[in-house]
Design an enzyme around this catalytic site. Structure first.
Site, short mmCIF file in Angstrom:
data_model
loop_
_atom_site.label_atom_id
_atom_site.label_comp_id
_atom_site.label_asym_id
_atom_site.label_seq_id
_atom_site.Cartn_x
_atom_site.Cartn_y
_atom_site.Cartn_z
N ARG A 104 78.28 -0.13 7.61
CA ARG A 104 77.20 -0.77 6.67
C ARG A 104 76.23 0.51 6.51
O ARG A 104 75.72 0.87 7.34
CB ARG A 104 76.68 -2.04 7.70
CG ARG A 104 75.67 -2.57 6.79
CD ARG A 104 75.22 -3.99 7.72
NE ARG A 104 76.21 -4.98 7.85
CZ ARG A 104 76.52 -5.84 7.23
NH1 ARG A 104 75.62 -6.08 5.96
NH2 ARG A 104 77.37 -6.76 7.33
N THR A 108 71.31 0.12 2.26
CA THR A 108 71.41 -0.89 1.20
C THR A 108 72.20 -2.08 2.11
O THR A 108 72.26 -3.42 1.46
CB THR A 108 72.51 -0.50 0.21
OG1 THR A 108 73.82 -0.06 1.02
CG2 THR A 108 72.07 0.70 -0.71
N ASP A 200 80.23 -8.14 21.62
CA ASP A 200 80.88 -7.15 20.78
C ASP A 200 82.36 -7.13 20.93
O ASP A 200 82.70 -6.38 22.00
CB ASP A 200 79.81 -5.83 20.74
CG ASP A 200 80.34 -4.88 19.69
OD1 ASP A 200 81.68 -4.57 19.67
OD2 ASP A 200 79.59 -4.42 18.95
N ASP A 203 83.51 -3.07 21.25
CA ASP A 203 83.12 -2.79 22.84
C ASP A 203 84.01 -3.22 24.00
O ASP A 203 84.19 -2.44 24.82
CB ASP A 203 81.56 -3.27 22.97
CG ASP A 203 80.83 -1.87 22.12
OD1 ASP A 203 81.18 -0.95 22.01
OD2 ASP A 203 79.66 -2.43 22.23
N1 URA Z 1 81.07 -8.53 15.64
C1 URA Z 1 81.47 -8.71 17.06
O1 URA Z 1 82.10 -8.02 17.78
N2 URA Z 1 80.55 -9.98 17.71
C2 URA Z 1 79.84 -10.87 17.22
O2 URA Z 1 79.33 -11.74 17.62
C3 URA Z 1 79.56 -10.53 15.69
C4 URA Z 1 80.12 -9.50 15.04
#
Ligand code: URA
Length: 209
Positions: A104, A108, A200, A203
């Protein structure tokens, strides 16, 4: 309008619970994501066309069905999408795998492609875009657009968990794309994480923080 298919099979629900649990470590997380992806592959491929061929059993000649040469392409969105590839390949071993990397732009906020390597014949393939989480939908919308810009015609999107906001964004931008999810969660929080979600996904898959 594309359809949204929620694959609420008991095995998927059970495994999703442990995927969500913050006490599940990376090894189990990876295995569970692979298993759920494999179970979802069963349903995502339900409409593959069949043809009849003649074979001979030990008893007699007979006609029987095989998948009719329809080519499948898997396109994980880097990096969390990688966690879904092996499970899919277990059931569709002949599929080719392309990769799309997006980040991202901090100014922008628009998704920018930093990596793209696809099978040469994507316009002839049924493509399945893989990303465990459909949050705002920004990456999925952009990845699907990149594929269309390169000639892709038949695209499905497969996520483990989707937020309603993400589903809305994808169906608005790409009404021709069917979405397959294991669950639609409540909403996004102010950091665009899915609630309750699983945190995430990248992760947790790769043990980074
Ligand atoms: N990406 C992720 O890994 N977890 C989320 O909750 C949203 C986007």
């Amino acid at each position: 309008m594309g359809k949204v298919v929620v694959l609420d099979h008991p095995l998927i629900k059970h495994k999703l619970t442990f995927i969500r649990d913050k006490n599940t470590g990376s090894k189990d997380f990876r295995e569970l994501v692979k298993e759920v992806s494999m179970l979802m592959a069963y349903e995502v491929t339900r409409d593959l066309p069949l043809e009849e061929i003649e074979i001979e059993t030990p008893i007699c000649k007979t006609k029987s069905q095989v998948i009719s040469g329809k080519k499948v392409g898997l396109v994980p969105i880097l990096r969390a999408g990688l966690g879904m590839v092996d499970g899919m390949l277990n059931l569709i071993p002949a599929a080719k795998v392309g990769h799309i990397g997006l980040y991202r732009d901090p100014e922008t906020f628009k998704p920018v492609e930093y990596y793209c390597k696809l099978p040469q014949d994507i316009e002839e393939r049924d493509l399945i875009v893989l990303d465990p989480m459909l949050a705002t939908g920004g990456s999925a919308v952009a990845a699907i657009q990149f594929l269309k810009d390169r000639g892709a015609k038949n695209i499905k999107l497969m996520n483990l968990i989707a937020a309603p906001e993400g589903i809305e964004a994808v169906t608005a931008a790409h009404p021709d794309v069917d979405i397959y999810v294991a669950n639609v969660d409540e909403k996004l929080n102010e950091h665009a994480y899915i609630i309750p979600g699983l945190g995430d996904a990248g992760d947790r898959l790769f043990g980074t923080k």
